[in-house]
Design an enzyme around this catalytic site. Structure first.
Site, PDB file in Angstrom:
ATOM      1  CB  THR A   1      -0.929  -0.015   1.237  1.00  0.00           C
ATOM      2  OG1 THR A   1      -0.132  -0.157   2.412  1.00  0.00           O
ATOM      3  CG2 THR A   1      -1.944  -1.146   1.154  1.00  0.00           C
TER       4      THR A   1
ATOM      5  CB  VAL B   1       0.150   5.395   4.550  1.00  0.00           C
ATOM      6  CG1 VAL B   1       0.639   5.916   5.902  1.00  0.00           C
ATOM      7  CG2 VAL B   1      -0.647   6.478   3.827  1.00  0.00           C
ATOM      8  CB  CYS B   2       1.888   0.250   4.914  1.00  0.00           C
ATOM      9  SG  CYS B   2       0.169   0.114   5.442  1.00  0.00           S
ATOM     10  N   PRO B   3       4.508   1.595   3.751  1.00  0.00           N
ATOM     11  CG  PRO B   3       4.988   1.925   1.485  1.00  0.00           C
ATOM     12  CD  PRO B   3       3.865   1.643   2.444  1.00  0.00           C
TER      13      PRO B   3
ATOM     14  CB  ILE C   1       7.067  -0.606   7.366  1.00  0.00           C
ATOM     15  CG1 ILE C   1       5.652  -0.976   7.821  1.00  0.00           C
ATOM     16  CG2 ILE C   1       7.992  -1.820   7.406  1.00  0.00           C
ATOM     17  CD1 ILE C   1       4.915  -1.899   6.870  1.00  0.00           C
TER      18      ILE C   1
END
EC number: 1.11.1.-
Length: 180
Positions: free
Chosen positions: A49, A51-53, A56
């Site tokens: 997706t 925003v997730c990276p 993370i």
């Protein structure tokens, strides 16, 4: 209505994960407790997706700071370990993660996400929940974000350090400042 979790024993978990070595293994709260480690457990909606990276990789880039604070970081989504590994093996320039310094766990049966109160049942994905658990297994901090908003690693580190002081930390407290 949501049940209060802070100050109580955190729900125990053991999940399959992709370890920092890119090997498949397991992560558990019990293991962190046995090693006298704090646990920074964060949930995110899904792999591949947008925003997730950003969050993370930001956590991974600052992992040494968590390690210096005797904390283990564990990222969790409802994706499989195989999807996690594919995302880790994708270059950051291509919206991938690249090498991570902490494990990504797979909550494929949604049990852990549900126990921590972050599962969106109808979608089968987790909200962005962040939980800090002390070495005795007591939940010290929890926050849940809308999935459109990424976490602030500086704030996560600040809260972890504040909790570790054992004192009363006033508003806007920063590491190195006096507690009340």
């Amino acid at each position: 209505m949501a049940e209060r979790m802070v100050g109580k024993q955190a729900p125990r978990f053991e999940m399959e994960a992709v370890l920092a070595s890119k090997e498949f293994g397991k992560v558990s709260l019990e293991e962190n407790m046995k090693n006298d480690k704090w646990t920074v457990l964060f949930f995110y909606p899904m792999d591949f997706t947008f925003v997730c990276p950003t969050e993370i990789t930001a956590m991974s880039d600052r992992y040494d700071e968590f390690e210096d604070l005797d904390a283990e970081v564990i990222g969790v989504s409802t994706d499989t370990i195989h999807t996690h590994l594919a995302w880790i093996n994708t270059d950051r320039k291509e919206n991938g993660l690249g090498q991570l310094k902490y494990p990504l766990a797979a909550d494929t049966n949604h049990e852990v996400s549900r126990e921590y109160g972050v599962l969106i049942e109808e979608e089968g994905v987790a909200l962005r929940g962040l939980f800090i658990i002390n070495p005795e297994g007591e939940l010290q901090y929890q926050t849940v974000f809308h999935n459109n908003i990424g976490r602030d690693v500086d704030e996560t580190l600040r809260v972890l350090q504040a909790l570790q002081t054992g004192g009363l930390c006033p508003a806007n407290w920063k590491p190195g400042q006096k507690t009340l």
